[in-house]
Design a protein around this motif. Structure first.
Motif, PDB file in Angstrom:
ATOM      1  N   LEU A 321       0.828  -1.206   0.000  1.00  0.00           N
ATOM      2  CA  LEU A 321       0.000   0.000   0.000  1.00  0.00           C
ATOM      3  C   LEU A 321       0.865   1.260   0.000  1.00  0.00           C
ATOM      4  CD1 LEU A 321      -2.765  -1.087   2.554  1.00  0.00           C
ATOM      5  CD2 LEU A 321      -2.966  -0.930   0.065  1.00  0.00           C
ATOM      6  N   LEU A 322       1.941   1.226   0.785  1.00  0.00           N
ATOM      7  CA  LEU A 322       2.853   2.371   0.807  1.00  0.00           C
ATOM      8  C   LEU A 322       3.506   2.552  -0.559  1.00  0.00           C
ATOM      9  CD1 LEU A 322       4.321   4.595   2.402  1.00  0.00           C
ATOM     10  CD2 LEU A 322       6.008   2.875   3.090  1.00  0.00           C
ATOM     11  N   GLY A 323       3.854   1.427  -1.204  1.00  0.00           N
ATOM     12  CA  GLY A 323       4.454   1.510  -2.534  1.00  0.00           C
ATOM     13  C   GLY A 323       3.499   2.092  -3.562  1.00  0.00           C
ATOM     14  N   LEU A 324       2.240   1.702  -3.492  1.00  0.00           N
ATOM     15  CA  LEU A 324       1.250   2.269  -4.412  1.00  0.00           C
ATOM     16  C   LEU A 324       1.113   3.776  -4.190  1.00  0.00           C
ATOM     17  CD1 LEU A 324      -1.502  -0.507  -4.273  1.00  0.00           C
ATOM     18  CD2 LEU A 324       0.091  -0.036  -6.147  1.00  0.00           C
ATOM     19  N   GLY A 325       1.137   4.176  -2.916  1.00  0.00           N
ATOM     20  CA  GLY A 325       1.072   5.604  -2.616  1.00  0.00           C
ATOM     21  C   GLY A 325       2.273   6.344  -3.179  1.00  0.00           C
ATOM     22  N   CYS A 326       3.481   5.749  -3.042  1.00  0.00           N
ATOM     23  CA  CYS A 326       4.679   6.388  -3.592  1.00  0.00           C
ATOM     24  C   CYS A 326       4.625   6.457  -5.113  1.00  0.00           C
ATOM     25  CB  CYS A 326       5.922   5.611  -3.144  1.00  0.00           C
ATOM     26  SG  CYS A 326       6.335   5.808  -1.393  1.00  0.00           S
ATOM     27  N   ALA A 327       4.057   5.412  -5.742  1.00  0.00           N
ATOM     28  CA  ALA A 327       3.939   5.427  -7.203  1.00  0.00           C
ATOM     29  C   ALA A 327       3.050   6.580  -7.657  1.00  0.00           C
ATOM     30  CB  ALA A 327       3.382   4.092  -7.690  1.00  0.00           C
ATOM     31  N   VAL A 328       1.954   6.809  -6.927  1.00  0.00           N
ATOM     32  CA  VAL A 328       1.066   7.927  -7.265  1.00  0.00           C
ATOM     33  C   VAL A 328       1.763   9.254  -7.006  1.00  0.00           C
ATOM     34  CG1 VAL A 328      -1.104   9.081  -6.688  1.00  0.00           C
ATOM     35  CG2 VAL A 328      -1.025   6.581  -6.864  1.00  0.00           C
ATOM     36  N   LEU A 329       2.437   9.362  -5.859  1.00  0.00           N
ATOM     37  CA  LEU A 329       3.147  10.603  -5.544  1.00  0.00           C
ATOM     38  C   LEU A 329       4.241  10.885  -6.565  1.00  0.00           C
ATOM     39  CD1 LEU A 329       3.507  10.370  -1.649  1.00  0.00           C
ATOM     40  CD2 LEU A 329       2.082  11.961  -2.941  1.00  0.00           C
ATOM     41  N   GLY A 330       4.866   9.812  -7.086  1.00  0.00           N
ATOM     42  CA  GLY A 330       5.912   9.995  -8.077  1.00  0.00           C
ATOM     43  C   GLY A 330       5.428  10.668  -9.343  1.00  0.00           C
ATOM     44  N   LEU A 331       4.126  10.603  -9.597  1.00  0.00           N
ATOM     45  CA  LEU A 331       3.561  11.285 -10.752  1.00  0.00           C
ATOM     46  C   LEU A 331       3.390  12.776 -10.512  1.00  0.00           C
ATOM     47  CD1 LEU A 331       0.716   8.742 -11.625  1.00  0.00           C
ATOM     48  CD2 LEU A 331       2.968   8.919 -12.698  1.00  0.00           C
ATOM     49  N   LEU A 332       3.395  13.174  -9.236  1.00  0.00           N
ATOM     50  CA  LEU A 332       3.001  14.535  -8.890  1.00  0.00           C
ATOM     51  C   LEU A 332       4.092  15.361  -8.236  1.00  0.00           C
ATOM     52  CD1 LEU A 332      -0.479  13.570  -7.381  1.00  0.00           C
ATOM     53  CD2 LEU A 332      -0.054  14.501  -9.664  1.00  0.00           C
ATOM     54  N   VAL A 333       4.962  14.718  -7.465  1.00  0.00           N
ATOM     55  CA  VAL A 333       5.945  15.476  -6.692  1.00  0.00           C
ATOM     56  C   VAL A 333       7.333  14.888  -6.890  1.00  0.00           C
ATOM     57  CG1 VAL A 333       4.225  16.093  -4.961  1.00  0.00           C
ATOM     58  CG2 VAL A 333       5.659  14.078  -4.586  1.00  0.00           C
ATOM     59  N   GLU A 334       8.348  15.652  -6.523  1.00  0.00           N
ATOM     60  CA  GLU A 334       9.723  15.186  -6.641  1.00  0.00           C
ATOM     61  C   GLU A 334      10.073  14.283  -5.460  1.00  0.00           C
ATOM     62  OE1 GLU A 334      12.532  18.553  -4.856  1.00  0.00           O
ATOM     63  OE2 GLU A 334      11.324  19.312  -6.535  1.00  0.00           O
ATOM     64  N   PRO A 335      11.191  13.514  -5.555  1.00  0.00           N
ATOM     65  CA  PRO A 335      11.494  12.510  -4.535  1.00  0.00           C
ATOM     66  C   PRO A 335      11.584  13.038  -3.108  1.00  0.00           C
ATOM     67  CG  PRO A 335      12.841  12.143  -6.486  1.00  0.00           C
ATOM     68  CD  PRO A 335      12.102  13.433  -6.705  1.00  0.00           C
ATOM     69  N   LEU A 336      12.152  14.227  -2.912  1.00  0.00           N
ATOM     70  CA  LEU A 336      12.293  14.733  -1.550  1.00  0.00           C
ATOM     71  C   LEU A 336      10.931  15.043  -0.940  1.00  0.00           C
ATOM     72  CD1 LEU A 336      14.444  15.240   0.504  1.00  0.00           C
ATOM     73  CD2 LEU A 336      14.746  17.558  -0.378  1.00  0.00           C
TER      74      LEU A 336
END
Length: 426
Positions: A321-336
């Motif tokens: 679930l955390l990975g799916l959230g990071c995948a979505v965030l990766g579309l919108l925000v930078e890594p930091l």
């Protein structure tokens, strides 16, 4: 204000950061506005000074300017790219050797710069023209650089691991050591994919014309990079110096080697210093704003709420679930920004399953690494697309798909065997 209302406000603040950042507002300003507005609304602005002062007093904060100066000095001295050049010579007679040299070169660059994005921007201009000129499949050329660049998230002195340590209160030296096993396994998986690829499709990597350079000469030219890495890791592992001390020694050695070899001049030193100061100000502003934002989440009770929710979820499912959230965030925000937003979730997950912040930080760094290469907007791939127009992003993404399975295996190993992240860190 009820706990439910505070929790809702905390989640709203997180959504606001995502929205503002997706609208191209600077990360530091997005975090600052959301954190300050939330604390003011809760009447808890006074609670921000203690955490901010604690961040300023942390010796590990010195790592930000030191690592940036080390990376820029190593780049201008030519040390950061010599690993690629030497690897290309040593592996020139092996099919797929240039792709493996690109991956090793990215690892060498990351081991001095701490930046995946910077690695992608630089190594794509160095490694990809050589591969394309040798007739390599553009998918293999782009993907090898993209995958190799993600090692910057795990190899010391990773800026993501520094940010995690500073924001979670974890010693950064422990994070550096903990990232090594995952980085080595990831590197091995990338090399295995290259070997498998060229074995099943020899035309993807034609053998180039041999270079008239002896392997011994290449090894003699590359020695500064492994020496610097050994100083950094060895000094921390044996407890001889702190993480800032180890990086400071590496920086002093880089400057000395560069001046002696006449690769660093007054002009290049000034450029390195100017770029480092500009980058340091940007990252420090993000860290201060992140500390303010995370303080509001604490006041809103988000960590406690997440810990209660994570307690009843099996660890693999929670990481998924955390990975799916990071995948979505990766579309919108930078890594930091992704790290800041996911930090409460990762800490809650680790706490609920009896694991510490070191494990949580390595798992999150690995998730961020994967998010940086996922289509359709993986940041590393987009950077490569802008640097090398001859290989469009869709081509690199097509190649990256072949590397994902071993990368996910490494993530699974971290989840199923938490001691892997603690094998060296202790």
């Amino acid at each position: 204000m009820t706990s439910e209302g505070m929790g809702t406000a905390g989640l709203a603040a997180m959504a606001a950061v995502v929205l503002l950042t997706a609208l191209h507002m600077p990360v530091a300003l997005s975090l600052l506005l959301a954190g300050a507005a939330g604390l003011a609304w809760a009447g808890a602005l006074d609670s921000a000074w203690g955490p901010l002062a604690g961040l300023l007093r942390t010796p590990d904060l010195l790592l930000v300017p030191l690592v940036l100066m080390l990376g820029n000095a190593a780049f201008y001295a030519g040390f950061a790219t010599r690993v690629h050049d030497a690897s290309a010579v040593i592996l020139q007679r092996r099919r797929g050797g240039l792709a493996m040299a690109a991956i090793l070169g990215c690892a060498g660059f990351a081991a001095t710069s701490g930046s995946s994005v910077g690695c992608a921007a630089t190594m794509s201009r160095i490694a990809m023209p050589a591969m394309l000129g040798a007739g390599y499949d553009p998918r293999l050329a782009g993907a090898s650089v993209a995958m190799g660049s993600t090692l910057g998230a795990l190899l010391p002195p990773s800026m993501l691991l520094i940010a995690w340590g500073l924001l979670s209160g974890t010693p950064v030296g422990a994070m550096f050591l903990a990232g090594l096993p995952a980085a080595v396994l990831s590197l091995a998986g990338m090399a295995a994919v290259v070997l498998w690829w060229v074995r099943h499709d020899a035309e993807a990597a034609p053998l180039p014309q041999p270079l008239a350079i002896a392997a011994g000469a290449a090894l003699r030219a590359v020695w500064p990079a492994p020496v610097l890495f050994a100083i950094l890791v060895g000094g921390i592992f044996f407890g001889l110096v702190t993480a800032p001390g180890a990086v400071a020694i590496c920086l002093a050695a880089t400057l000395a080697f560069g001046v002696i070899q006449q690769r660093l001049t007054a002009g290049t030193l000034w450029l390195a210093l100017r770029e480092s100061l500009r980058q340091a100000v940007s990252i420090l502003l993000i860290l201060f704003a992140a500390r303010l934002f995370l303080t509001f989440l604490d006041v809103a009770g988000i960590p406690a709420m997440l810990a209660d929710g994570a307690a009843g979820i099996p660890r693999p499912v929670a990481v998924l679930l955390l990975g799916l959230g990071c995948a979505v965030l990766g579309l919108l925000v930078e890594p930091l920004a992704m790290l800041v937003l996911a930090l409460p979730f990762a800490m809650a997950l680790a706490g609920a399953h009896g694991l510490g912040p070191v494990w949580a930080g390595i798992v999150l760094a690995k998730l961020a690494e994967v998010a940086m290469i996922l289509p359709p907007a993986g940041l590393v791939v987009i950077v490569i697309d802008k640097a090398i127009r001859a290989v469009p992003a869709r081509t690199t993404f097509a190649g990256v798909e072949r590397f994902l399975f071993p990368d996910l295996l490494v993530l699974a190993a971290l989840v199923l065997f938490p001691g892997l992240a603690l094998a060296i860190a202790g």
